[in-house]
Design a protein around this motif. Sequence first.
Motif, short mmCIF file in Angstrom:
data_model
loop_
_atom_site.label_atom_id
_atom_site.label_comp_id
_atom_site.label_asym_id
_atom_site.label_seq_id
_atom_site.Cartn_x
_atom_site.Cartn_y
_atom_site.Cartn_z
N ASP A 3 0.85 -1.18 0.00
CA ASP A 3 0.00 0.00 0.00
C ASP A 3 0.89 1.24 0.00
N LEU A 4 0.62 2.14 -0.91
CA LEU A 4 1.45 3.34 -1.08
C LEU A 4 1.41 4.24 0.15
N LEU A 5 0.25 4.41 0.74
CA LEU A 5 0.14 5.26 1.93
C LEU A 5 0.94 4.70 3.09
N ALA A 6 0.93 3.38 3.24
CA ALA A 6 1.71 2.75 4.31
C ALA A 6 3.20 2.97 4.08
N LEU A 7 3.64 2.90 2.83
CA LEU A 7 5.04 3.14 2.50
C LEU A 7 5.44 4.56 2.88
N VAL A 8 4.60 5.51 2.56
CA VAL A 8 4.90 6.91 2.86
C VAL A 8 4.93 7.14 4.37
N GLU A 9 4.03 6.50 5.10
CA GLU A 9 4.00 6.65 6.55
C GLU A 9 5.22 6.00 7.20
N ARG A 10 5.64 4.85 6.68
CA ARG A 10 6.81 4.16 7.23
C ARG A 10 8.09 4.93 6.97
N THR A 11 8.21 5.45 5.79
CA THR A 11 9.43 6.15 5.38
C THR A 11 9.04 7.56 4.99
N CYS A 12 8.94 8.43 5.95
CA CYS A 12 8.39 9.77 5.71
C CYS A 12 9.33 10.69 4.94
N ASP A 13 10.56 10.26 4.68
CA ASP A 13 11.51 11.14 4.02
C ASP A 13 11.74 10.78 2.56
N LEU A 14 10.75 10.15 1.92
CA LEU A 14 10.88 9.75 0.52
C LEU A 14 10.59 10.93 -0.41
N THR A 15 11.31 10.99 -1.51
CA THR A 15 10.99 11.96 -2.54
C THR A 15 10.00 11.33 -3.51
N LEU A 16 9.38 12.15 -4.33
CA LEU A 16 8.45 11.61 -5.33
C LEU A 16 9.17 10.66 -6.28
N ALA A 17 10.40 11.00 -6.66
CA ALA A 17 11.17 10.14 -7.56
C ALA A 17 11.44 8.78 -6.91
N GLU A 18 11.71 8.77 -5.62
CA GLU A 18 11.94 7.51 -4.91
C GLU A 18 10.67 6.67 -4.84
N ILE A 19 9.54 7.30 -4.67
CA ILE A 19 8.27 6.57 -4.64
C ILE A 19 8.01 5.96 -6.01
N VAL A 20 8.25 6.73 -7.08
CA VAL A 20 8.07 6.22 -8.44
C VAL A 20 8.99 5.03 -8.68
N ALA A 21 10.25 5.13 -8.25
CA ALA A 21 11.21 4.04 -8.42
C ALA A 21 10.77 2.80 -7.65
N HIS A 22 10.24 2.99 -6.46
CA HIS A 22 9.74 1.87 -5.65
C HIS A 22 8.58 1.17 -6.35
N LEU A 23 7.65 1.95 -6.87
CA LEU A 23 6.51 1.35 -7.56
C LEU A 23 6.95 0.56 -8.79
N ARG A 24 7.96 1.05 -9.47
CA ARG A 24 8.47 0.35 -10.65
C ARG A 24 9.19 -0.93 -10.25
N ALA A 25 10.06 -0.85 -9.25
CA ALA A 25 10.88 -2.00 -8.84
C ALA A 25 10.06 -3.08 -8.14
#
Length: 59
Positions: free
Chosen positions: A1-23
Amino acid sequence: DLLALVERTCDLTLAEIVAHLRAEHGLSVGTTTVWKFLERQGLTFKKRRRTPPSNNART
């Protein structure tokens, strides 16, 4: 879940979130798509000032 990822790792950039979704999920999304999703979820990110503003006014 994307929201859970953001809550767990609050210091992510948008580019890092995009890379995570791809990987991790094989999804190809743009940073604007991720930003709009997070904004609709009520999550906003404010940049913190690194230095205080100048006390000198323009003359």
